[in-house]
Design an enzyme around this catalytic site. Structure first.
Site, mmCIF file in Angstrom:
data_model
loop_
_atom_site.group_PDB
_atom_site.id
_atom_site.type_symbol
_atom_site.label_atom_id
_atom_site.label_comp_id
_atom_site.label_asym_id
_atom_site.label_seq_id
_atom_site.Cartn_x
_atom_site.Cartn_y
_atom_site.Cartn_z
ATOM 1 N N ASP A 46 0.831 -1.198 0.000
ATOM 2 C CA ASP A 46 0.000 0.000 0.000
ATOM 3 C C ASP A 46 0.870 1.255 0.000
ATOM 4 O O ASP A 46 2.087 1.187 0.192
ATOM 5 C CB ASP A 46 -0.914 0.021 1.235
ATOM 6 C CG ASP A 46 -2.074 -0.954 1.106
ATOM 7 O OD1 ASP A 46 -2.355 -1.384 -0.016
ATOM 8 O OD2 ASP A 46 -2.691 -1.277 2.143
ATOM 9 N N LYS A 68 -4.149 2.954 -2.852
ATOM 10 C CA LYS A 68 -5.430 3.622 -3.062
ATOM 11 C C LYS A 68 -5.263 5.094 -2.716
ATOM 12 O O LYS A 68 -5.113 5.453 -1.555
ATOM 13 C CB LYS A 68 -6.507 2.993 -2.181
ATOM 14 C CG LYS A 68 -6.783 1.519 -2.482
ATOM 15 C CD LYS A 68 -7.842 0.960 -1.556
ATOM 16 C CE LYS A 68 -8.124 -0.497 -1.856
ATOM 17 N NZ LYS A 68 -9.169 -1.067 -0.968
ATOM 18 N N MET A 183 -8.022 9.172 9.389
ATOM 19 C CA MET A 183 -8.611 9.471 8.075
ATOM 20 C C MET A 183 -9.697 10.544 8.195
ATOM 21 O O MET A 183 -10.737 10.465 7.537
ATOM 22 C CB MET A 183 -9.196 8.194 7.458
ATOM 23 C CG MET A 183 -8.185 7.089 7.262
ATOM 24 S SD MET A 183 -8.885 5.558 6.584
ATOM 25 C CE MET A 183 -9.835 4.974 7.987
#
Length: 250
Positions: A46, A68, A183
């Site tokens: 990632d 992502k 996040m």
């Protein structure tokens, strides 16, 4: 028991190993995670994984980037699962390397379930979650005797009252515990206002840790009432951990 030197020999596993790489500093990966990484034929990684770990891989290791990026290049979870299955069925020793810990907002268990259902051997090596390690490295304890007895780690990728939100924001606002937001940079302002509306003190301390554990780390001190403003004026960009609670003012 006599002292024994630690031997860092690669370990091999005929299947898929989920490895948590820790908060960002390459030194903070676990010994077990590093051994698995050094013994891999394929590494599926990632975007928050330390680049130094990948740079140390042998030249013949296949490195697959499935990062992502918000509002940018996006690899679906189904595509990631398909890559893991394909390489594992080819007899490769596969390491699925994720930032932080695979089970803390990392979709790790989704991958485990998919692999198990396909009959592929899978194991998990936990990593240091940035939700706890980043505040600690920045000098912010999430609990402290006589101050707070509980903490809650919350994903802020969707705002309060959003149809997809599974968070009981009213209960969080009414609690006395520390809130650790992950996040949540984009939605920090509306989250702060929701907490205030629910009873949180607008003057309660907040710590924002940007690029935690890295050389570029910044720690911004503010309050719940000024959280949204601080995000803008300090030009905070992900990754950042936001700690709300009296511990942030110690």
């Amino acid at each position: 028991m006599p002292d024994q030197a630690l031997c860092l020999h690669p370990t091999s596993f005929a299947g898929v190993t989920l490895v948590g790489a820790g908060p960002g500093d390459p030194d903070l990966i676990t010994i077990a995670g590093l051994k698995a990484l050094l013994g891999a034929d394929v590494v599926v990684t990632d975007r928050l994984v330390p680049h130094e770990l990948l740079a140390g891989l042998a030249p013949d290791v296949e490195l697959i980037d499935v990062a992502k990026f918000p509002r940018s290049r996006f690899t679906t979870q189904e595509d990631i699962n398909a890559v893991l299955l394909d390489r594992a069925r080819a007899g490769k020793r596969v390491v699925r390397l994720k930032g932080g810990d695979s089970y803390v907002f990392g979709r790790g268990f989704e991958e485990v379930l998919d692999l198990q259902q396909a009959g592929v051997p899978v194991r998990v090596i936990p990593g240091l979650s940035s939700s706890l390690s980043v505040p600690a490295l920045a000098g912010i304890p999430v609990t402290h005797r006589g101050v707070v007895h509980d903490f809650t780690v919350v994903s802020g990728h969707v705002p309060p009252r959003h149809p997809e939100s599974l968070v009981n924001w009213d209960a969080l606002a009414a609690s006395r515990g520390t809130i650790v937001l992950m996040m949540a940079v984009q939605n920090a302002g509306v989250i702060a206002q929701t907490l205030i509306d629910g009873g949180r003190d607008a003057g309660q301390s907040v710590g924002i840790v940007v690029d935690g554990s890295l050389a570029s780390e910044r720690v911004i001190r503010t309050t719940v009432g000024h959280l949204g403003e601080s995000i803008e004026t300090e030009k905070v960009r992900p990754p950042a951990i936001i700690v709300i609670g009296d511990v942030a003012g110690l």
